[in-house]
Design an enzyme around this catalytic site. Structure first.
Site, short mmCIF file in Angstrom:
data_model
loop_
_atom_site.label_atom_id
_atom_site.label_comp_id
_atom_site.label_asym_id
_atom_site.label_seq_id
_atom_site.Cartn_x
_atom_site.Cartn_y
_atom_site.Cartn_z
N GLY A 223 0.76 -1.16 -0.02
CA GLY A 223 0.12 -0.02 0.21
C GLY A 223 0.70 1.09 0.14
O GLY A 223 0.45 2.32 0.28
N SER A 224 2.09 1.19 -0.35
CA SER A 224 2.93 2.45 -0.41
C SER A 224 2.43 3.37 -1.39
O SER A 224 2.34 4.60 -1.19
CB SER A 224 4.42 2.33 -0.65
OG SER A 224 4.38 1.51 -1.88
N LYS B 21 -5.11 -8.69 -9.49
CA LYS B 21 -6.19 -9.58 -9.79
C LYS B 21 -6.68 -8.81 -11.11
O LYS B 21 -6.44 -7.73 -11.56
CB LYS B 21 -7.37 -9.46 -8.86
CG LYS B 21 -7.06 -10.23 -7.71
CD LYS B 21 -7.04 -11.80 -7.99
CE LYS B 21 -6.64 -12.52 -6.69
NZ LYS B 21 -6.38 -13.92 -6.92
N ILE C 106 -9.24 -7.31 -13.57
CA ILE C 106 -10.56 -6.59 -13.50
C ILE C 106 -11.66 -7.08 -14.48
O ILE C 106 -11.26 -7.39 -15.31
CB ILE C 106 -10.27 -5.05 -13.87
CG1 ILE C 106 -8.96 -4.43 -12.91
CG2 ILE C 106 -11.42 -4.18 -13.88
CD1 ILE C 106 -9.41 -4.45 -11.54
N ASN D 280 -3.67 1.80 -14.42
CA ASN D 280 -2.61 1.15 -13.64
C ASN D 280 -1.07 1.48 -13.75
O ASN D 280 -0.92 2.53 -14.78
CB ASN D 280 -2.74 -0.42 -14.31
CG ASN D 280 -1.74 -1.12 -13.27
OD1 ASN D 280 -1.91 -1.32 -12.12
ND2 ASN D 280 -1.21 -1.97 -14.24
N HIS E 225 2.60 0.37 -13.79
CA HIS E 225 3.58 -0.93 -13.94
C HIS E 225 5.11 -0.63 -13.77
O HIS E 225 5.41 0.38 -14.26
CB HIS E 225 3.48 -1.58 -15.41
CG HIS E 225 4.11 -2.67 -15.19
ND1 HIS E 225 3.65 -3.93 -14.80
CD2 HIS E 225 5.22 -3.26 -16.00
CE1 HIS E 225 4.54 -5.14 -14.91
NE2 HIS E 225 5.47 -4.79 -15.81
N ASP F 140 -1.47 -5.65 -18.29
CA ASP F 140 -0.69 -4.77 -18.74
C ASP F 140 -0.42 -4.44 -20.36
O ASP F 140 0.33 -4.23 -20.74
CB ASP F 140 0.86 -5.20 -18.37
CG ASP F 140 1.20 -5.42 -16.79
OD1 ASP F 140 0.52 -4.44 -15.92
OD2 ASP F 140 1.82 -6.40 -16.42
#
Length: 188
Positions: A12-13, A86, A88, A102, A104, A145
């Protein structure tokens, strides 16, 4: 006011960094942090930051419409994946065109796809002997991705860098660029 949901499976950073970036922002509200991991560090970070947190079990995530209903019920209009591991569901991807992003930890299309996350990516970068790596901020589609790139940022590597060193360099790029990209995409 734009309502965003942050999805995280790990420490969670990035959730913390994004929450702190938008803490006093008058145009953005974090409506939800969703995790699928009861042992994830993001849980403690959410408690410390008083962020609304929901746990999604594998059963819940596997139930057609569950995630979409949750997001729409909270009037979420933008979704940020911040270490979410996970897939989506297609109905969520369809319901949130140009509103599902997202990050990456590499320069896509290199080192992306199913199973390529966290230290696995940094180990692959090290093994390849690459002289640079970076981050890719991209739209989410039905494949891992694969969505259209929004922006990428690079960092140089030295032959002495180990995967842990690479991870630190990449995290610094994430912390600087992801919140700013989200703000631009939200138009606030």
């Amino acid at each position: 006011m734009r309502k965003i949901a942050l999805l995280a499976s790990g420490s969670g950073s990035n959730v913390q960094n994004i929450a702190e970036y938008f803490r006093d922002h008058t145009g953005v509200e974090i409506a939800l942090v969703l995790t699928n991991n009861l042992r994830a560090g993001v849980i403690d970070r959410c408690k410390a930051l008083s962020l609304p947190l929901v746990y999604a079990s594998a059963e819940g995530l596997g139930q057609k419409g569950w995630l979409l209903s949750l997001l729409q019920g909270l009037d979420v209009d933008f979704i940020v994946l911040a270490g979410w591991l996970k897939m989506i569901p297609e109905e969520v991807v369809s319901a949130y065109p140009n509103a599902l992003v997202n990050i990456h930890p590499a320069l896509l299309p290199d080192y992306g796809g199913h199973g390529m996350y966290g230290m696995k990516v940094h180990e692959a970068v090290k093994k390849s002997g690459a002289l640079h790596t970076g981050i890719s901020i991209h739209w989410v589609d039905e494949l891992y991705d694969n969505g259209a790139l929004i922006e990428q940022h690079r960092v140089d590597l030295s032959p002495e860098d180990q995967p842990e060193d690479i991870a630190l360099k990449v995290h610094q790029l994430e912390y600087v660029h992801y919140p700013k990209a989200i703000e631009r995409l939200l138009g606030v």
